[in-house]
Write a protein that holds these residues in place. Structure first.
Motif, PDB file in Angstrom:
ATOM      1  N   LYS A  12       0.845  -1.198   0.000  1.00 46.96           N
ATOM      2  CA  LYS A  12       0.000   0.000   0.000  1.00 46.96           C
ATOM      3  C   LYS A  12       0.883   1.252   0.000  1.00 46.96           C
ATOM      4  CE  LYS A  12      -3.431   2.600   2.553  1.00 46.96           C
ATOM      5  NZ  LYS A  12      -2.607   3.835   2.518  1.00 46.96           N
ATOM      6  N   GLY A  13       0.501   2.262  -0.766  1.00 48.48           N
ATOM      7  CA  GLY A  13       1.244   3.517  -0.785  1.00 48.48           C
ATOM      8  C   GLY A  13       0.932   4.361   0.452  1.00 48.48           C
ATOM      9  N   GLY A  14       1.776   5.323   0.729  1.00 49.93           N
ATOM     10  CA  GLY A  14       1.516   6.277   1.805  1.00 49.93           C
ATOM     11  C   GLY A  14       1.652   5.723   3.207  1.00 49.93           C
ATOM     12  N   CYS A  15       2.400   4.633   3.372  1.00 47.97           N
ATOM     13  CA  CYS A  15       2.607   4.047   4.706  1.00 47.97           C
ATOM     14  C   CYS A  15       3.928   4.486   5.323  1.00 47.97           C
ATOM     15  CB  CYS A  15       2.565   2.522   4.641  1.00 47.97           C
ATOM     16  SG  CYS A  15       0.918   1.866   4.355  1.00 47.97           S
ATOM     17  N   SER A  16       4.576   5.471   4.703  1.00 39.02           N
ATOM     18  CA  SER A  16       5.824   6.018   5.240  1.00 39.02           C
ATOM     19  C   SER A  16       7.061   5.158   4.934  1.00 39.02           C
ATOM     20  CB  SER A  16       5.693   6.251   6.748  1.00 39.02           C
ATOM     21  OG  SER A  16       6.638   7.184   7.165  1.00 39.02           O
ATOM     22  N   LYS A  17       7.008   4.373   3.880  1.00 39.59           N
ATOM     23  CA  LYS A  17       8.186   3.570   3.503  1.00 39.59           C
ATOM     24  C   LYS A  17       9.377   4.460   3.159  1.00 39.59           C
ATOM     25  CE  LYS A  17       5.902   1.485   0.157  1.00 39.59           C
ATOM     26  NZ  LYS A  17       4.530   1.837   0.545  1.00 39.59           N
ATOM     27  N   SER A  18       9.142   5.439   2.265  1.00 45.11           N
ATOM     28  CA  SER A  18      10.261   6.271   1.799  1.00 45.11           C
ATOM     29  C   SER A  18      10.778   7.154   2.931  1.00 45.11           C
ATOM     30  CB  SER A  18       9.820   7.139   0.619  1.00 45.11           C
ATOM     31  OG  SER A  18       9.349   6.329  -0.427  1.00 45.11           O
ATOM     32  N   THR A  19       9.853   7.731   3.690  1.00 48.95           N
ATOM     33  CA  THR A  19      10.247   8.586   4.808  1.00 48.95           C
ATOM     34  C   THR A  19      11.029   7.762   5.839  1.00 48.95           C
ATOM     35  OG1 THR A  19       8.259   9.904   4.453  1.00 48.95           O
ATOM     36  CG2 THR A  19       9.351  10.146   6.593  1.00 48.95           C
ATOM     37  N   ASN A  44      11.132   8.875  -4.525  1.00 49.67           N
ATOM     38  CA  ASN A  44      10.908   9.684  -3.314  1.00 49.67           C
ATOM     39  C   ASN A  44      12.088   9.624  -2.340  1.00 49.67           C
ATOM     40  OD1 ASN A  44       7.331   8.948  -3.185  1.00 49.67           O
ATOM     41  ND2 ASN A  44       8.440  10.513  -4.310  1.00 49.67           N
ATOM     42  N   SER A 190       3.318   3.308  11.568  1.00 46.12           N
ATOM     43  CA  SER A 190       3.523   4.726  11.298  1.00 46.12           C
ATOM     44  C   SER A 190       2.135   5.339  11.184  1.00 46.12           C
ATOM     45  CB  SER A 190       4.315   4.874  10.000  1.00 46.12           C
ATOM     46  OG  SER A 190       4.584   6.230   9.771  1.00 46.12           O
ATOM     47  N   ILE A 192       0.391   7.928  10.709  1.00 44.95           N
ATOM     48  CA  ILE A 192       0.498   9.315  10.279  1.00 44.95           C
ATOM     49  C   ILE A 192      -0.860   9.978  10.139  1.00 44.95           C
ATOM     50  CG2 ILE A 192       2.811   9.200   9.325  1.00 44.95           C
ATOM     51  CD1 ILE A 192       1.805   8.507   6.700  1.00 44.95           C
ATOM     52  N   ILE A 219       5.559   5.345  15.230  1.00 43.92           N
ATOM     53  CA  ILE A 219       5.825   6.650  14.612  1.00 43.92           C
ATOM     54  C   ILE A 219       4.496   7.403  14.535  1.00 43.92           C
ATOM     55  CG2 ILE A 219       6.756   7.842  12.588  1.00 43.92           C
ATOM     56  CD1 ILE A 219       8.805   5.922  13.901  1.00 43.92           C
ATOM     57  N   LYS A 220       4.487   8.598  15.074  1.00 40.17           N
ATOM     58  CA  LYS A 220       3.255   9.391  15.010  1.00 40.17           C
ATOM     59  C   LYS A 220       3.445  10.553  14.033  1.00 40.17           C
ATOM     60  CE  LYS A 220       1.675   8.005  19.513  1.00 40.17           C
ATOM     61  NZ  LYS A 220       2.286   8.232  20.808  1.00 40.17           N
ATOM     62  N   ARG A 221       2.310  11.133  13.687  1.00 38.38           N
ATOM     63  CA  ARG A 221       2.352  12.219  12.711  1.00 38.38           C
ATOM     64  C   ARG A 221       2.985  13.466  13.311  1.00 38.38           C
ATOM     65  NH1 ARG A 221      -2.890  14.800   9.957  1.00 38.38           N
ATOM     66  NH2 ARG A 221      -3.395  14.989  12.146  1.00 38.38           N
ATOM     67  N   LYS A 222       3.883  14.040  12.560  1.00 43.47           N
ATOM     68  CA  LYS A 222       4.538  15.273  12.989  1.00 43.47           C
ATOM     69  C   LYS A 222       4.735  16.150  11.762  1.00 43.47           C
ATOM     70  CE  LYS A 222       7.638  14.400  16.898  1.00 43.47           C
ATOM     71  NZ  LYS A 222       7.734  15.678  17.588  1.00 43.47           N
ATOM     72  N   THR A 225       8.341  16.222  10.688  1.00 38.04           N
ATOM     73  CA  THR A 225       8.797  15.038   9.949  1.00 38.04           C
ATOM     74  C   THR A 225       8.392  15.169   8.484  1.00 38.04           C
ATOM     75  OG1 THR A 225       8.450  13.734  11.956  1.00 38.04           O
ATOM     76  CG2 THR A 225       8.777  12.502   9.925  1.00 38.04           C
TER      77      THR A 225
HETATM   78  N1  LIG Z   1       5.699  10.761  10.795  1.00 35.79           N
HETATM   79  C1  LIG Z   1       5.135  11.475   9.822  1.00 35.79           C
HETATM   80  N2  LIG Z   1       4.457  12.621  10.109  1.00 35.79           N
HETATM   81  C2  LIG Z   1       3.868  13.344   9.138  1.00 35.79           C
HETATM   82  N3  LIG Z   1       3.883  13.039   7.845  1.00 35.79           N
HETATM   83  C3  LIG Z   1       4.546  11.912   7.473  1.00 35.79           C
HETATM   84  C4  LIG Z   1       5.200  11.074   8.433  1.00 35.79           C
HETATM   85  N4  LIG Z   1       5.752  10.031   7.763  1.00 35.79           N
HETATM   86  C5  LIG Z   1       5.461  10.219   6.459  1.00 35.79           C
HETATM   87  N5  LIG Z   1       4.735  11.339   6.278  1.00 35.79           N
HETATM   88  C6  LIG Z   1       4.183  11.865   5.027  1.00 35.79           C
HETATM   89  O1  LIG Z   1       3.220  10.936   4.555  1.00 35.79           O
HETATM   90  C7  LIG Z   1       3.282  10.834   3.146  1.00 35.79           C
HETATM   91  C8  LIG Z   1       3.537   9.377   2.764  1.00 35.79           C
HETATM   92  O2  LIG Z   1       4.818   9.002   3.209  1.00 35.79           O
HETATM   93  P1  LIG Z   1       5.833   8.228   2.259  1.00 35.79           P
HETATM   94  O3  LIG Z   1       7.097   8.076   3.029  1.00 35.79           O
HETATM   95  O4  LIG Z   1       5.905   8.866   0.918  1.00 35.79           O
HETATM   96  O5  LIG Z   1       5.073   6.822   2.153  1.00 35.79           O
HETATM   97  P2  LIG Z   1       5.280   5.608   1.112  1.00 35.79           P
HETATM   98  O6  LIG Z   1       6.711   5.641   0.690  1.00 35.79           O
HETATM   99  O7  LIG Z   1       4.926   4.384   1.902  1.00 35.79           O
HETATM  100  O8  LIG Z   1       4.331   5.835  -0.014  1.00 35.79           O
HETATM  101  C9  LIG Z   1       4.382  11.768   2.680  1.00 35.79           C
HETATM  102  O9  LIG Z   1       3.810  12.973   2.266  1.00 35.79           O
HETATM  103  C10 LIG Z   1       5.232  11.962   3.928  1.00 35.79           C
HETATM  104  O10 LIG Z   1       5.853  13.233   3.946  1.00 35.79           O
END
Ligand SMILES: Nc1ncnc2c1ncn2[C@@H]1O[C@H](COP(=O)(O)OP(=O)(O)O)[C@@H](O)[C@H]1O
Ligand SMILES: [Mg+2]
Length: 266
Positions: A12-19, A44, A190, A192, A219-222, A225
């Motif tokens: 699934k996308g948007g799970c904070s993998k890249s971050t 990313n 994560s 978020i 990991i919580k939303r910040k 971050t």
């Molecule tokens: N801890 C966090 N707090 C706030 N925003 C976050 C956090 N981790 C990730 N994000 C944001 O959430 C979005 C999805 O994260 P991303 O790393 O791109 O996920 P994925 O690689 O799984 O698709 C991005 O816009 C990223 O900046």
């Protein structure tokens, strides 16, 4: 010393993998040598670590695609900072399956490309796309004498909940067929979307389904971050705040990895 490999994934996308893979690479590089690899054509992780968003032009013919096709990562490694290197990705990674087919390459192609640099790093951290394709299976199939690990990303959503068993199945398949050294390091929550009341229910459900897999750190939303993608790491006044949850996560990851001895096939 051979590099330990850690692959961050979930379909699934948007799970904070890249971050998460980016911050983990950054934090590990404070003490050890790290190679970050971007296996997602969205690039990313590449943008996150370099601040460069014009990835098609800037990294033209200088990516993981060429490294895999050529069977040698060395010419494609770029320095991000002291102890932190990167092999970038850009949109052309979409052509990987066809080009691998044309060249008769198999799922050990990444392994072969990394062979010459395995001793140069303590960690190889790999970001994957939200798909169970070659770009995810190849990193999972890449073995190391020091161990190869998967981190399962979970954002607390129903969609991600149903993606977990599928990713675990891919991990098992890669382990059986190509990489006996592969182990699941754990599930990283994560959360978020901090507003979601259902998070508690989902945490319990995942804990019950996969006992002892959850990292204690959540990991919580910040906002700080999130802003790392804009501000970068260098000279970032809110860096400490942005990394707050990731510092204990990386500590836990290191502990888990040192406890999980590589399994030897006999
Ligand atoms: N801890 C966090 N707090 C706030 N925003 C976050 C956090 N981790 C990730 N994000 C944001 O959430 C979005 C999805 O994260 P991303 O790393 O791109 O996920 P994925 O690689 O799984 O698709 C991005 O816009 C990223 O900046
Ligand atoms: Mg990503």
């Amino acid at each position: 010393m051979t590099a330990k490999i850690v692959t961050f994934g979930i379909s699934k996308g948007g799970c904070s993998k890249s971050t998460s893979s980016g911050i983990t690479s950054f934090l590990l590089s404070n003490e050890e040598r790290v190679l970050a690899i971007d296996m997602d054509g969205q690039g990313n992780l590449t943008s996150f670590l370099t601040g460069e968003y014009d990835i098609c032009n800037v990294f033209e013919d200088r990516t993981i695609l060429e490294a895999i096709l050529q069977g040698d990562a060395r010419p494609y490694i770029i320095k991000v900072k002291e102890n932190l290197d990167l092999i970038p990705a850009n949109d052309f990674l979409a052509t990987l399956p066809r080009k691998m087919f044309d060249k008769g390459l198999n799922l050990d192609a990444l392994q072969n490309a990394l062979k010459p640099v395995m001793e140069d790093y303590d960690w190889i951290i790999i970001d994957t796309p939200p798909a169970l394709s070659e770009q995810t299976v190849m990193p999972l199939s890449t073995s190391s004498e020091a161990g190869s690990y998967a981190v399962v990303m979970f954002d607390g959503s129903m969609f991600a909940y149903y993606a977990i068993p599928k990713f675990l199945e891919i991990i098992e398949g890669a382990k059986e067929r190509y990489n006996p050294s592969l182990q699941t390091a754990g599930v990283l929550f994560s959360l978020i979307d901090a507003r979601a009341k259902e998070n508690e229910v989902m945490i319990e459900a995942v804990d019950e389904d996969y006992p002892d897999m959850k990292f204690n750190t959540i990991i919580k939303r910040k906002a700080s971050t999130r802003r790392l993608a804009i501000e970068g790491f260098e000279g970032n006044a809110e860096l400490k705040n942005a990394l707050e949850y990731y510092i204990p996560f990386v500590k836990e990851l290191k502990e888990r990895v040192s406890q999980k001895q590589p399994q030897r096939s006999n």
